[in-house]
Design an enzyme around this catalytic site. Structure first.
Site, mmCIF file in Angstrom:
data_model
loop_
_atom_site.group_PDB
_atom_site.id
_atom_site.type_symbol
_atom_site.label_atom_id
_atom_site.label_comp_id
_atom_site.label_asym_id
_atom_site.label_seq_id
_atom_site.Cartn_x
_atom_site.Cartn_y
_atom_site.Cartn_z
ATOM 1 N N THR A 92 10.688 6.192 6.129
ATOM 2 C CA THR A 92 11.301 7.444 6.604
ATOM 3 C C THR A 92 12.653 7.134 7.238
ATOM 4 O OG1 THR A 92 9.137 8.424 7.020
ATOM 5 C CG2 THR A 92 11.009 9.398 8.187
ATOM 6 N N THR A 146 15.438 -4.171 19.634
ATOM 7 C CA THR A 146 14.727 -5.446 19.525
ATOM 8 C C THR A 146 13.826 -5.430 18.302
ATOM 9 O OG1 THR A 146 14.797 -5.714 21.900
ATOM 10 C CG2 THR A 146 13.162 -7.033 20.718
ATOM 11 N N CYS A 151 -1.838 19.426 4.785
ATOM 12 C CA CYS A 151 -2.623 20.402 5.538
ATOM 13 C C CYS A 151 -2.207 20.337 6.999
ATOM 14 C CB CYS A 151 -4.107 20.095 5.457
ATOM 15 S SG CYS A 151 -4.699 19.957 3.779
HETATM 16 C C1 LIG Z 1 4.918 6.778 2.820
HETATM 17 C C2 LIG Z 1 6.199 7.193 2.199
HETATM 18 C C3 LIG Z 1 7.358 7.342 2.971
HETATM 19 C C4 LIG Z 1 7.352 7.157 4.462
HETATM 20 O O1 LIG Z 1 7.185 5.829 4.815
HETATM 21 P P1 LIG Z 1 6.889 5.423 6.342
HETATM 22 O O2 LIG Z 1 7.039 3.941 6.352
HETATM 23 O O3 LIG Z 1 5.504 5.894 6.620
HETATM 24 O O4 LIG Z 1 7.916 6.119 7.176
HETATM 25 C C5 LIG Z 1 8.515 7.703 2.343
HETATM 26 N N1 LIG Z 1 8.551 7.894 1.021
HETATM 27 C C6 LIG Z 1 7.469 7.768 0.241
HETATM 28 C C7 LIG Z 1 7.584 7.969 -1.219
HETATM 29 C C8 LIG Z 1 6.260 7.401 0.808
HETATM 30 O O5 LIG Z 1 5.182 7.290 0.037
#
Ligand SMILES: *Cc1c(COP(=O)(O)O)cnc(C)c1O
Length: 388
Positions: free
Chosen positions: A75, A243, A329
């Protein structure tokens, strides 16, 4: 029989591989040093471990270690890639091209940039979830700075024609970012062969720990330098201050090293099992596959069970089987999957589709039991009659 409920939600997250935990343990205990504080062996050893992990991550995608920036997950990597490229553009707000089936971390970043005046094109997909390359290319303008298209879809498993997108981007002088959270460690990824300039990775989708990920940034031809979102200490060349999460980074490196070696065999086995489930659901229940029949993640299966609400199905089996809907959901509300709708299907299909995610720790017996559980539950629920 193994532990209940059987875990088949490996697109949401994967369990930590015990070998990964083992690699992490020293850095949760005696090796607690701060890798930015290297005047003594504690910090120096932590820094060494981070650089070793950086190499492991780079090797998994055919990149150079200095092209890897550790983040708090995919993310954050998506945010840094897209917002960072926009912020680094000195002229008028640049144009971004993305796709309708992206993860929320890409779509919501684009939405927030739209509010800041950036035009965004949401390229459509076909009924299998494959992006329309002609529409993609024809939407490129002089103002386009970035194409962001995910490598493999987290709901339906469709794999994008990444190398073709890379070629288009290169030809038109536009940067190409891909969210590869579901791809790295599951299918071969090569940033050079596939023409990728920026790429987001998450450790917890490949049997690594949560809260750690990386952004790949091409260093030459072109050199990609997004403007950082965070400011603070100069860690990660100033691109991601704070960090470093040393145990997480060590775990991510080990997880990708293991996955690079084992993914070919894993893909074959899980692919056989997913096809087995699929044909049982198709022939026994008249279910239909969502996503591409062949250009797909081997361990993914997304099925439309006509007339049976996914919410009811999932709840009726959840003591035996952990699966999820193609929809997010929130408490009582079920938001229909934007991905299923983007394929051109109606709300009924979006509310009646279920995602199965097999994984490294799945057993063939689990697949057989899951097939029986689902089949029995669908038969029971169709007799009761649900809304879709
Ligand atoms: C899980 C996922 C994310 C988010 O990853 P995180 O490390 O949980 O922030 C983004 N893009 C896709 C396609 C994902 O499957």
């Amino acid at each position: 029989m193994g532990k209940l409920p059987i875990y088949m939600d490996n697109h949401a997250t994967t369990p930590l591989d015990p070998r990964v935990l083992e690699a992490m343990m020293p850095y949760l205990k005696e090796e607690f040093g701060n890798p930015a504080s290297t005047d003594h062996p504690y910090g120096a050893r932590a820094a060494e471990a981070v650089e070793h992990a950086r190499e492991q991550v780079a090797n998994a995608i055919n990149a150079k270690p200095q092209e890897i920036v550790f983040t708090g997950g995919a993310t954050e990597a998506d945010n840094l890639a897209i917002q960072g490229v926009v912020d680094a553009t000195s002229t008028e707000p640049p144009h971004i091209i993305t796709c309708t089936t992206e993860h929320k971390s890409v779509l919501e970043t684009c939405r927030s940039l739209e509010k800041r005046g950036c035009p965004v094109t949401y390229t459509p997909v076909d009924g299998y979830g494959v992006i329309d390359l002609n529409r993609l290319e024809s939407s490129i303008t002089d103002r386009t700075a970035l194409i962001s298209v995910m490598f493999a879809n987290n709901e339906i498993g469709t794999i994008a024609p990444v190398a073709d997108i890379g070629k288009i981007a290169k030809k038109r002088g536009v940067l190409f970012h891909t969210d590869a959270a579901q791809a790295v460690g599951h299918v071969p990824v090569d940033v050079n062969a596939q023409g990728i300039d920026l790429m987001s990775i998450s450790a917890h989708k490949v049997y690594g720990p949560k809260g750690i990920g990386a952004l790949y940034l091409r260093s030459h031809n072109p050199r990609v330098r997004p403007t950082p979102i965070l400011v603070g200490g100069g860690q990660e060349r100033g691109l991601r201050p704070g960090t470093l999460n040393v145990p997480g980074i060590v775990g991510m490196g080990r997880a990708l090293e293991i996955a690079s070696r084992e993914m070919y065999q894993e893909r074959e086995t899980l692919g056989d099992w997913a096809r087995e489930m699929r044909s049982a659901f198709e022939s026994g229940l008249g279910a239909e596959l969502n996503g591409h029949p062949t250009q797909r993640l081997a361990h993914n299966l997304n099925m439309y069970f006509k007339g049976v609400e996914s919410k009811a199905l999932i709840q009726s089996v959840n003591s035996q089987l952990a699966i999820s809907a193609s929809s997010a959901c929130t408490t009582d509300q079920v938001e229909p999957s934007h991905v299923i709708l983007a394929l051109g299907f109606d709300l009924a299909r979006a509310h009646c589709s279920v995602r199965f995610g097999l994984g490294r720790f799945s057993k063939h017996e689990d697949v057989e039991i899951a097939t029986e559980i689902i089949t029995a539950s669908i038969r029971r629920l169709s007799r009761i009659g649900t809304r879709c």
